[in-house]
Design a protein around this motif. Structure first.
Motif, PDB file in Angstrom:
ATOM      1  N   GLU A  64       0.836  -1.201   0.000  1.00 14.37           N
ATOM      2  CA  GLU A  64       0.000   0.000   0.000  1.00 14.37           C
ATOM      3  C   GLU A  64       0.874   1.255   0.000  1.00 14.37           C
ATOM      4  N   ASP A  65       1.859   1.292   0.887  1.00  8.87           N
ATOM      5  CA  ASP A  65       2.746   2.455   0.968  1.00  8.87           C
ATOM      6  C   ASP A  65       3.469   2.670  -0.354  1.00  8.87           C
ATOM      7  N   TYR A  66       3.921   1.589  -0.951  1.00  7.48           N
ATOM      8  CA  TYR A  66       4.666   1.673  -2.213  1.00  7.48           C
ATOM      9  C   TYR A  66       3.784   2.243  -3.319  1.00  7.48           C
ATOM     10  N   LEU A  67       2.529   1.798  -3.361  1.00  6.34           N
ATOM     11  CA  LEU A  67       1.616   2.273  -4.392  1.00  6.34           C
ATOM     12  C   LEU A  67       1.225   3.732  -4.181  1.00  6.34           C
ATOM     13  N   LEU A  68       1.031   4.151  -2.936  1.00  4.94           N
ATOM     14  CA  LEU A  68       0.529   5.489  -2.650  1.00  4.94           C
ATOM     15  C   LEU A  68       1.611   6.554  -2.655  1.00  4.94           C
ATOM     16  N   LEU A  69       2.880   6.163  -2.564  1.00  3.99           N
ATOM     17  CA  LEU A  69       3.968   7.134  -2.457  1.00  3.99           C
ATOM     18  C   LEU A  69       3.971   8.177  -3.573  1.00  3.99           C
ATOM     19  N   PRO A  70       3.790   7.807  -4.868  1.00  2.00           N
ATOM     20  CA  PRO A  70       3.809   8.840  -5.917  1.00  2.00           C
ATOM     21  C   PRO A  70       2.712   9.889  -5.763  1.00  2.00           C
ATOM     22  N   LEU A  71       1.584   9.523  -5.159  1.00  4.99           N
ATOM     23  CA  LEU A  71       0.503  10.492  -4.938  1.00  4.99           C
ATOM     24  C   LEU A  71       0.817  11.425  -3.775  1.00  4.99           C
ATOM     25  N   GLU A  74      20.263   4.496 -13.653  1.00  5.51           N
ATOM     26  CA  GLU A  74      19.964   5.918 -13.404  1.00  5.51           C
ATOM     27  C   GLU A  74      18.448   6.130 -13.313  1.00  5.51           C
ATOM     28  N   LEU A  75      17.709   5.516 -14.247  1.00  3.21           N
ATOM     29  CA  LEU A  75      16.256   5.663 -14.249  1.00  3.21           C
ATOM     30  C   LEU A  75      15.630   5.031 -13.008  1.00  3.21           C
ATOM     31  N   GLN A  76      16.219   3.928 -12.529  1.00  2.00           N
ATOM     32  CA  GLN A  76      15.704   3.303 -11.311  1.00  2.00           C
ATOM     33  C   GLN A  76      15.837   4.231 -10.107  1.00  2.00           C
ATOM     34  N   LYS A  77      16.942   4.929 -10.020  1.00  2.00           N
ATOM     35  CA  LYS A  77      17.123   5.894  -8.916  1.00  2.00           C
ATOM     36  C   LYS A  77      16.096   7.013  -9.025  1.00  2.00           C
ATOM     37  N   ARG A  78      15.886   7.499 -10.253  1.00  4.70           N
ATOM     38  CA  ARG A  78      14.898   8.562 -10.446  1.00  4.70           C
ATOM     39  C   ARG A  78      13.485   8.070 -10.143  1.00  4.70           C
ATOM     40  N   ALA A  79      13.225   6.803 -10.426  1.00  7.66           N
ATOM     41  CA  ALA A  79      11.894   6.247 -10.194  1.00  7.66           C
ATOM     42  C   ALA A  79      11.574   6.059  -8.719  1.00  7.66           C
ATOM     43  N   GLU A  80      12.566   6.224  -7.856  1.00  9.45           N
ATOM     44  CA  GLU A  80      12.300   6.174  -6.418  1.00  9.45           C
ATOM     45  C   GLU A  80      11.565   7.427  -5.944  1.00  9.45           C
ATOM     46  N   HIS A  81      11.539   8.446  -6.807  1.00 10.37           N
ATOM     47  CA  HIS A  81      10.936   9.730  -6.446  1.00 10.37           C
ATOM     48  C   HIS A  81       9.931  10.149  -7.514  1.00 10.37           C
ATOM     49  N   LEU A  82       8.945   9.311  -7.753  1.00 11.10           N
ATOM     50  CA  LEU A  82       7.907   9.621  -8.733  1.00 11.10           C
ATOM     51  C   LEU A  82       6.851  10.521  -8.118  1.00 11.10           C
ATOM     52  N   GLU A 113       6.874  16.731  -5.061  1.00 12.03           N
ATOM     53  CA  GLU A 113       7.601  16.981  -6.304  1.00 12.03           C
ATOM     54  C   GLU A 113       8.404  15.737  -6.645  1.00 12.03           C
ATOM     55  N   GLY A 114       8.550  15.487  -7.934  1.00 13.79           N
ATOM     56  CA  GLY A 114       9.305  14.311  -8.327  1.00 13.79           C
ATOM     57  C   GLY A 114       9.243  14.078  -9.815  1.00 13.79           C
ATOM     58  N   GLU A 115       9.639  12.893 -10.211  1.00 10.76           N
ATOM     59  CA  GLU A 115       9.729  12.533 -11.621  1.00 10.76           C
ATOM     60  C   GLU A 115       8.366  12.129 -12.196  1.00 10.76           C
ATOM     61  N   ASN A 116       8.189  12.444 -13.457  1.00  9.55           N
ATOM     62  CA  ASN A 116       6.992  12.020 -14.187  1.00  9.55           C
ATOM     63  C   ASN A 116       7.213  10.602 -14.710  1.00  9.55           C
ATOM     64  N   ALA A 155       0.720   4.014 -14.228  1.00 13.67           N
ATOM     65  CA  ALA A 155       2.029   4.007 -14.886  1.00 13.67           C
ATOM     66  C   ALA A 155       3.172   4.021 -13.883  1.00 13.67           C
ATOM     67  N   ALA A 156       2.949   4.640 -12.719  1.00 12.84           N
ATOM     68  CA  ALA A 156       4.013   4.717 -11.716  1.00 12.84           C
ATOM     69  C   ALA A 156       4.418   3.337 -11.231  1.00 12.84           C
ATOM     70  N   ARG A 157       3.440   2.428 -11.050  1.00 14.53           N
ATOM     71  CA  ARG A 157       3.785   1.066 -10.628  1.00 14.53           C
ATOM     72  C   ARG A 157       4.362   0.270 -11.796  1.00 14.53           C
ATOM     73  N   GLU A 158       3.784   0.459 -12.978  1.00 12.98           N
ATOM     74  CA  GLU A 158       4.228  -0.307 -14.145  1.00 12.98           C
ATOM     75  C   GLU A 158       5.656   0.020 -14.535  1.00 12.98           C
ATOM     76  N   ILE A 159       6.060   1.276 -14.425  1.00 16.78           N
ATOM     77  CA  ILE A 159       7.412   1.630 -14.859  1.00 16.78           C
ATOM     78  C   ILE A 159       8.453   0.968 -13.978  1.00 16.78           C
ATOM     79  N   ARG A 160       8.122   0.752 -12.708  1.00 17.79           N
ATOM     80  CA  ARG A 160       9.083   0.087 -11.823  1.00 17.79           C
ATOM     81  C   ARG A 160       9.185  -1.401 -12.148  1.00 17.79           C
TER      82      ARG A 160
END
Length: 602
Positions: free
Chosen positions: A458-465, A506-514, A469-472, A528-533
């Protein structure tokens, strides 16, 4: 933790394509309470993209002398092993080729409507790498008919269907898989399934490439959930490039042009009008003497369908893809950067009858009339031979309680899949996965669900919301697609693969801050935030395996290692396992083929 719905089943099937539906039927017929979860709508599965036919050695087609073609499971076995460059699991291929005819006839009993020969048998067409005509077909809409048939059968047995539900994590009790966690795409509300056994039938993962025939669902969810749960992955470097995807118009680039076009007599020409597949440099030693060497000989095959000496356009997919790539790279491509595929000489009536979907596709999307002019095509990401390692007999993964079938599972196709083998694969092993999941479910009780695992997801899924500020996620996806298309497509080198690996990390590091705007309701950015990971981790494993396999074999074409290494790599699969937070890649010896099967190649 938020509230979530909970459902209990004997067998949970994740994925409602051909493999998933066949598993549902088998588990339901075994007396289990079964549910199927699909990311999209029931009936909208990637199986419908398989248009040309389902491969099974029925031997229904007449030879010029009036006798039937001497097809058999043994010939199909040899073709499949050769097509897979002998990286296949021999036992899976044996089971597959023996049981495929029965599974096709079973479809007919369920109500599938196949094209027919003059004497009423199921009609079969030729396909790349198959010695005889063994693609049992319904025009060029075979996958659609299979989905329709299996869906009707499954629903008639009484099943629960959860549509537009995304599963993001498998839940474990000790070493055993006991459930799955996900959410409704529409509302974002969470859902938990408890199950005694789970069948993964989630398909492939082509969306990390820029040009692919895969639809939006193919993001590697299933294979990565299995990996995170501790399952071993097999030969992940083997990603298939179908030789004929649409090139024009640009918005349709990558959409599949069925191999059935070449099976019905379609020919490939470069920008100079040359029928380039006759060039001897494109003919592997393994296939010399089996294909026509002149256009005149190929024309004779078209009129009388002799059993051997087929046109070289019907070489296996990896061979044709490389040839097209070379023609374009050497400056002999078509106007829009591909080559020409022409079927117009077969006549408008024949094309509209045998290839109705292709006629409509090009007419509607590209304003091209294939009865009068050629198509422009170029290789597109289409399928993956790698995936979750399974037992050939039971489809069990290396994690208790977890089974896999179809494209998400590996071992059958080796280094390259022959066209048509995917549809019979989902029937043969979908059935076996469902049967054995049901047998396992009858020996165990429902496991204990760990609330901590649910809270973490749950925490992992909700973090981008919640991140201000963060990555698209769409920006990261676009960069990943460009990286994989450039460095991990048909032609690969150590330099390019290392560049790809560096970029992916590099993209994996950026994806930690979606960061995603809005809430969970009707929010594709959140999906898309879950799928990209999932896609980033899958891409890393593909690239690491491609770096490790220092040879060219099937879909793995290393320009810096252009030859096959039969002494070592021809005898080893590559296994990827989770090692803490790291990925461990190791070669593992192939199972030794018994002498009774080796004799078939003599």
């Amino acid at each position: 933790m938020e509230n979530y719905e909970t459902y209990d089943y004997d067998v949970l099937v994740i994925g409602a394509g051909g493999a998933g539906l066949r598993a549902v039927i088998a588990a339901r017929e075994a007396g289990c309470r079964v549910a199927v979860v699909c990311k999209s709508l029931l009936g909208k599965a990637h199986t419908v993209m398989a248009e040309g036919g389902v491969a099974a050695a029925l031997g229904n087609m007449d030879q010029p002398d009036g006798t039937k073609e001497p097809d058999s499971w043994e010939v199909h076995f040899v073709d499949t092993m050769k097509g897979g460059a002998f990286l296949n699991n021999w036992r899976m291929v044996e089971i597959f080729t023996k049981e495929a005819p029965e599974r096709v006839l079973e479809l007919e009993q369920y109500g599938a409507v196949f094209d027919r020969t003059p004497d009423g048998l199921i009609a079969e067409r030729p396909f790349g790498g198959h010695k005889y005509r063994r693609l049992n077909h319904v025009g060029d809409r075979t996958g659609l008919e299979i989905i329709r048939t299996l869906q009707d059968k499954a629903v008639s047995l009484g099943i629960d269907v959860f549509m537009e539900v995304v599963i993001t994590r498998l839940l474990k009790d000790g070493d055993r898989v006991v459930g799955a966690f996900g959410y409704y795409r529409e509302s974002g509300n969470f859902i938990v399934f408890r199950a005694k056994a789970i069948v993964l039938a989630t398909g492939g993962w082509g969306r990390m490439y820029r040009y692919t025939s895969n639809s939006w669902e193919g993001t590697g969810d299933g294979v990565m959930m299995a990996f995170e749960a501790g399952a071993e992955l097999l030969d992940m470097e083997m990603v298939q490039f179908h030789p004929t995807g649409m090139v024009w118009p640009p918005g349709m680039r990558g959409i599949l042009v069925t191999e059935g076009v070449r099976g019905e007599g379609g020919i490939l020409r470069n920008g100079k009008g040359e029928r380039f597949m006759f060039n001897p440099k494109y003919m592997p030693e393994l296939y010399r003497g089996q294909f026509a060497e002149t256009e005149e000989e190929a024309e004779r095959w078209l009129t009388d369908k002799q059993n051997n000496r087929r046109p070289p356009e019907l070489l296996p997919r990896d061979v044709v893809s490389r040839a097209i790539y070379r023609e374009v790279e050497e400056g002999r491509g078509s106007e829009h950067g591909g080559v020409y595929l022409d079927i117009s000489h077969r006549g408008a009536d024949y094309i509209k009858r045998k290839l109705p979907s292709m006629y409509e596709q090009f007419h509607a999307l590209g304003d091209v009339d294939i009865t009068k002019q050629p198509m422009e095509v170029y290789p597109t990401i289409h399928y993956t031979m790698g995936g979750v390692k399974v037992d050939p007999e039971t489809c069990a993964t290396t994690v208790p309680g977890l089974y896999a079938a179809g494209e998400v599972a590996a071992g059958l196709h080796g280094a390259n899949r022959l066209g048509g083998n995917s549809l019979s694969d989902i029937l043969v092993f979908g059935k076996r996965a469902g049967e054995h999941a049901a047998l396992y479910a009858k020996t165990v009780n429902l496991g204990k669900i760990d609330e901590q695992q649910i809270a973490e997801e749950e925490d992992y899924l909700l973090l981008p919301l919640e991140t201000k500020e963060g990555e698209n996620p769409y920006d990261i996806h676009r960069e990943l697609q460009e990286t994989m298309q450039k460095h991990a497509m048909i032609a690969r080198t150590e330099k390019g693969l290392l560049e790809a690996l560096e970029k992916i990390q590099e993209l994996q590091k950026r994806a930690e801050h979606l960061h995603v705007d809005g809430d969970r309701c009707f929010n594709p950015g959140w999906h898309a935030a879950r799928e990209i990971r999932f896609m980033l981790k899958t891409s890393e494993i593909i690239v690491r395996c491609a770096l490790e396999r220092k040879e060219s074999r099937g879909a793995q074409w290393r320009l810096d290692y252009p030859d096959r290494d039969d002494e070592f790599w021809g005898k080893h699969n590559l296994i990827a396992v989770k090692d803490g937070q790291h990925i461990k890649i190791e070669p593992r010896p192939l199972p030794e083929m018994p002498e009774r099967l080796k004799a078939l190649f003599k």
